[in-house]
Scaffold this active site. Structure first.
Site, PDB file in Angstrom:
ATOM      1  N   HIS A 284       0.818  -1.212   0.000  1.00  0.00           N
ATOM      2  CA  HIS A 284       0.000   0.000   0.000  1.00  0.00           C
ATOM      3  C   HIS A 284       0.851   1.262   0.000  1.00  0.00           C
ATOM      4  O   HIS A 284       0.422   2.301  -0.508  1.00  0.00           O
ATOM      5  CB  HIS A 284      -0.953  -0.006   1.194  1.00  0.00           C
ATOM      6  CG  HIS A 284      -2.142  -0.897   0.999  1.00  0.00           C
ATOM      7  ND1 HIS A 284      -3.425  -0.427   0.901  1.00  0.00           N
ATOM      8  CD2 HIS A 284      -2.228  -2.242   0.862  1.00  0.00           C
ATOM      9  CE1 HIS A 284      -4.270  -1.436   0.718  1.00  0.00           C
ATOM     10  NE2 HIS A 284      -3.553  -2.558   0.692  1.00  0.00           N
TER      11      HIS A 284
ATOM     12  N   SER B  30       5.343   7.388   2.807  1.00  0.00           N
ATOM     13  CA  SER B  30       4.360   8.472   2.898  1.00  0.00           C
ATOM     14  C   SER B  30       3.091   8.030   3.610  1.00  0.00           C
ATOM     15  O   SER B  30       2.404   8.843   4.227  1.00  0.00           O
ATOM     16  CB  SER B  30       4.015   8.996   1.498  1.00  0.00           C
ATOM     17  OG  SER B  30       3.359   8.005   0.721  1.00  0.00           O
TER      18      SER B  30
END
Length: 366
Positions: free
Chosen positions: A74, A97
């Protein structure tokens, strides 16, 4: 002339010493008497000790391993050269991130459920002062090594911190059409065969959010070893839904124990039926790990300059080996129950397990 020859011999000796030097290079001293080929790898031994105890319950192949492996994908798949070519930010790939900008990315529909593992990993990464991108990939690799017969994944360290959140809608969802999944993965640089290789991760997967009605049932468990039986069960024809009906991203199951975690809740399993490499994955289970390792190595450096990273794969433990029986048809099933659609490659002939057909009671609708 003799003096010149002597000088030439001396030069050769010097060159030989220079070339041979790396073979005798002193290893970096790390904690607890361990050593590494590079100083930058020493911190990862400390991270290893910490996460095995505090994140993976003493080195188990459990729910946190599944979630950590999921997080590697992901985070990394937030990478789109197509968006970049259009003058937009295409994401930083495997840059962490999803943790650094968790207030944004965990709200993305496709990231439903990752907030828990993000909150578990974030303080550990901060504690050891390593980048979130590195920590995510390291935790995934260590977690896989806790699963019997699991591959030993490559780990490269040195990813810089993410500078901005990944764009939304870059993570494929189980409910997406197959051609959309392949297009999205193709944009990130993966071939259909590599997508199938990555699906091997589902052999130690479970579901949490697609069908909450089966939580705690025999359909909801996390297997603890890698094996090719996953591909056999994926290809069995479905007959009914195990939970409270068809959910978004859910396909019919064949009603066997663990089918909820291995097949039912992943529409991505359709890819296995379409891939030319799926049949050989069943008949040659030894190829699964090597294909998975290669695809994961590629995914782990999406958006990164590999030449600037340090190979610290030596820190990753080696999974225990167990005697895994060859893939078989579940008891009560025949070759006719296999939904094999590859017209080029014949599906291998498998024997069926002895005994009555294995079934579980359907989970009552709530």
């Amino acid at each position: 002339m003799a003096k010149a020859a002597l000088s030439f011999v001396s030069l050769l000796s010097f060159v030989s010493l220079v070339v041979a030097a790396p073979a005798h290079q002193r290893r970096a001293a790390c904690s607890n008497g361990r050593s590494a080929s590079n100083d930058a790898c020493c911190v990862w031994f400390d991270v290893l000790d910490d996460i095995q105890e505090s994140l993976f319950d003493g080195g188990e192949c459990g729910e946190e391993v599944h979630e950590s492996l999921r997080l590697t994908f992901h985070d990394a798949i937030g990478f789109s050269p197509a968006l970049t070519s259009q003058g937009q930010f295409g994401g930083g790939g495997a840059d962490g991130s999803i943790i650094k900008f968790s207030d944004i990315e965990t709200d993305f529909p496709a990231n439903n459920g990752v907030d828990e593992i993000v909150e578990l990993q974030k303080p550990l990464a901060l504690k050891h002062n390593v980048s979130f991108g590195d920590f995510i990939q390291f935790a995934g690799a260590v977690g896989v090594s806790n699963c019997a017969n699991g591959p030993r994944l490559q780990f490269l360290a040195g990813r810089p911190d993410a500078t901005e959140a990944s764009p939304n809608f870059l993570v494929p969802e189980p409910s997406d059409p197959v051609d959309s999944i392949l297009a999205r993965m193709g944009d990130a640089g993966f071939s259909p065969d590599e997508v199938i290789a990555l699906l091997a991760s589902h052999s130690v997967a479970a579901q949490d959010t697609i069908d909450p009605s089966i939580a705690g049932s025999p359909f909801d468990s996390t297997p603890s070893q890698f094996d090719s039986q996953f591909f056999v069960e994926t290809l069995l024809k479905g007959t009914a839904f195990p939970g409270n009906g068809s959910n978004r991203g859910e396909v019919e199951a064949h009603w066997l124990v663990n089918s909820g975690s291995n097949q039912t809740l992943f529409l991505l399993a359709t890819l296995v039926r379409l891939a030319l490499g799926s049949h050989s994955s069943v008949s040659k289970p030894d190829t699964i790990n090597s294909r998975f390792e290669a695809a994961m190595a590629k995914m782990a450096i999406l958006g990164q300059d590999a030449s600037k990273l340090v190979d610290c794969s030596e820190v990753i433990p080696v999974a225990s080996n167990t005697n895994v029986k060859p893939p078989t048809l579940p008891a009560g099933k025949t070759q006719d129950d296999i939904e094999a659609s590859c017209s080029i490659e014949a599906f291998p002939t498998l024997t069926a397990d002895a005994g009555p057909a294995t079934t579980v009671a359907r989970v009552p609708a709530s």
